[in-house]
Design a protein around this motif. Structure first.
Motif, short mmCIF file in Angstrom:
data_model
loop_
_atom_site.label_atom_id
_atom_site.label_comp_id
_atom_site.label_asym_id
_atom_site.label_seq_id
_atom_site.Cartn_x
_atom_site.Cartn_y
_atom_site.Cartn_z
N UNK A 51 14.31 53.29 8.09
CA UNK A 51 13.77 52.08 7.69
C UNK A 51 12.63 51.74 8.73
N UNK A 52 12.48 52.69 9.92
CA UNK A 52 11.51 52.38 10.83
C UNK A 52 10.30 53.04 10.27
N UNK A 53 10.33 53.86 9.40
CA UNK A 53 9.08 54.75 8.94
C UNK A 53 7.99 53.59 8.37
N UNK A 54 6.89 53.83 8.82
CA UNK A 54 5.87 52.71 8.55
C UNK A 54 5.82 51.34 9.08
N UNK A 55 6.63 51.08 9.81
CA UNK A 55 6.71 49.77 10.56
C UNK A 55 6.02 49.75 11.78
N UNK A 56 5.27 48.62 12.21
CA UNK A 56 4.58 48.38 13.47
C UNK A 56 4.79 46.96 14.04
N UNK A 57 4.27 46.99 15.32
CA UNK A 57 4.61 45.96 15.98
C UNK A 57 3.04 45.64 16.28
N UNK A 58 3.10 44.18 16.15
CA UNK A 58 1.42 43.67 16.73
C UNK A 58 1.45 42.73 17.58
N UNK A 59 0.69 42.71 18.55
CA UNK A 59 0.67 42.15 19.66
C UNK A 59 -0.68 41.87 20.24
N UNK A 60 -0.79 40.89 21.03
CA UNK A 60 -2.11 40.36 21.49
C UNK A 60 -2.33 40.37 23.11
N UNK A 61 -3.19 41.04 23.47
CA UNK A 61 -3.36 41.48 25.10
C UNK A 61 -3.91 40.11 25.71
N UNK A 62 -4.04 40.24 26.86
CA UNK A 62 -4.55 38.82 27.72
C UNK A 62 -6.01 38.63 27.52
N UNK A 63 -6.83 39.75 26.89
CA UNK A 63 -8.19 39.49 26.46
C UNK A 63 -8.36 39.01 25.03
N UNK A 64 -7.10 38.88 24.53
CA UNK A 64 -7.34 38.43 23.17
C UNK A 64 -7.30 39.45 21.93
N UNK A 65 -7.55 40.66 22.38
CA UNK A 65 -7.39 41.71 21.64
C UNK A 65 -6.07 42.05 20.92
N UNK A 66 -5.98 42.25 19.51
CA UNK A 66 -4.85 42.55 19.03
C UNK A 66 -4.68 43.97 18.77
N UNK A 67 -3.59 44.54 18.81
CA UNK A 67 -3.01 46.00 19.01
C UNK A 67 -1.81 45.91 18.13
#
Length: 316
Positions: A51-67
């Protein structure tokens, strides 16, 4: 492939004291647990891992960039690579920080019985772990005044049951295997499935009587001698040994041998960490990692800077 003989349709756990995931539990009372059998538990672990295949975590760094970073679990490639690196960082750190490093490798087991009378996989796993936890409590007294760090790694047997390796790294070259007798005895006294014979060094017929006692007579190079405690006067190769014990070398875990997948399912069902380090070992690993990163970035690897206030001293 097929699971080890007699294992597929045995419950993964029955003891009420064994903490297991709800996914493999059909019912609980104060007296026992009703769990799925090993075959079903393996299938549930496989589905969970897939179930982990193809799953991603999205987060925002202190500069506002999304990763985005891939979601991972402790059976994936990223975990394997990270802990392989940590094992080798520990080896390098001990070699760097210790003048006369010595390695003691202790093996802790519990009887898995015979087909038809085997304890449930998860119950066996946690019982062996209980014995180790007690043994670690007396390790300090057994090595009083000796600087030490340790790492613990689980390894599956062909039967699907697990056993434990405790690697202890000390700053002393005259260490005798018998120094660890109280540690091994504590495991046996606190693990219902462990026996003294399997946790005491003893010589084969050829080497009997060569030392002042059975512990000294057992030859670590002899396959016929029993050596649950072995001593080496260096740490060379210990990173590879720990990594091999953990099963971090190899293919996709879903392609692993059936007995390995049964062991993984038991670890997953009980939340068992397949590797852990002492606090001091983690500190050494972190120091070595930072040193290695400084070197990779072109800085002086010996200049520790303000990010490392550690004294570098071991437990005494």
């Amino acid at each position: 492939g097929e699971l080890p003989a007699g294992l597929a349709h045995e419950p993964v756990a029955v003891r009420p004291g064994t903490s297991v995931r709800d996914e493999v539990v059909m019912g609980r009372t104060d007296e026992r647990v009703w769990s799925n059998d090993v075959h079903a538990a393996v299938n549930r672990w496989r589905a969970w891992h897939s179930s982990y295949d193809g799953r991603w975590i999205e987060f925002e760094d202190p500069e506002g960039e999304t990763h985005e970073i891939p979601l991972e679990n402790s059976y994936g490639d990223e975990y394997a690579a990270r802990y392989c690196a940590r094992n080798h960082d520990l080896e390098r750190a001990v070699e760097r920080e210790v003048d006369e490093p010595t390695t003691a490798m202790l093996t802790f087991t519990g009887s898995s019985g015979r087909p038809g009378t085997r304890p449930p996989l998860a119950d066996h796993l946690r019982e062996v772990a209980r014995g180790l936890d007690a043994a670690l409590d007396v390790l300090r007294d057994a090595l009083a005044g000796v600087r030490r760090v340790y790492a613990v790694a689980w390894e599956p047997h062909k039967s699907g049951y697990g056993h434990l390796h405790l690697g202890v790294f000390v700053d002393r070259v005259d260490l005798n295997p018998k120094a660890f007798k109280p540690v091994m005895d504590e495991h046996v006294e606190n693990c219902e499935l462990a026996g003294y014979d399997a946790h005491h060094n003893s010589p084969c017929e050829k080497h009997a009587g060569e030392g002042v006692n059975k512990w000294d007579s057992a030859d670590p190079e002899c396959d016929d001698c029993d050596n649950p405690v072995s001593i080496n006067d260096d740490v060379s190769g210990i990173g590879d040994y720990l990594t091999e014990y953990m099963g971090l070398y190899g293919a996709d875990p879903l392609e692993a041998d059936p007995h390995v997948q049964a062991f993984y399912a038991a670890c997953w069902a009980t939340g068992t960490q397949r590797v852990r380090y002492s606090v001091e070992a983690n500190e050494m690993i972190d120091r070595e990692y930072r040193r290695r990163r400084r070197e990779e970035l072109g800085f002086d690897p010996e200049s520790r800077g303000s990010d490392d206030g550690d004294s570098g001293e071991w437990t005494a």
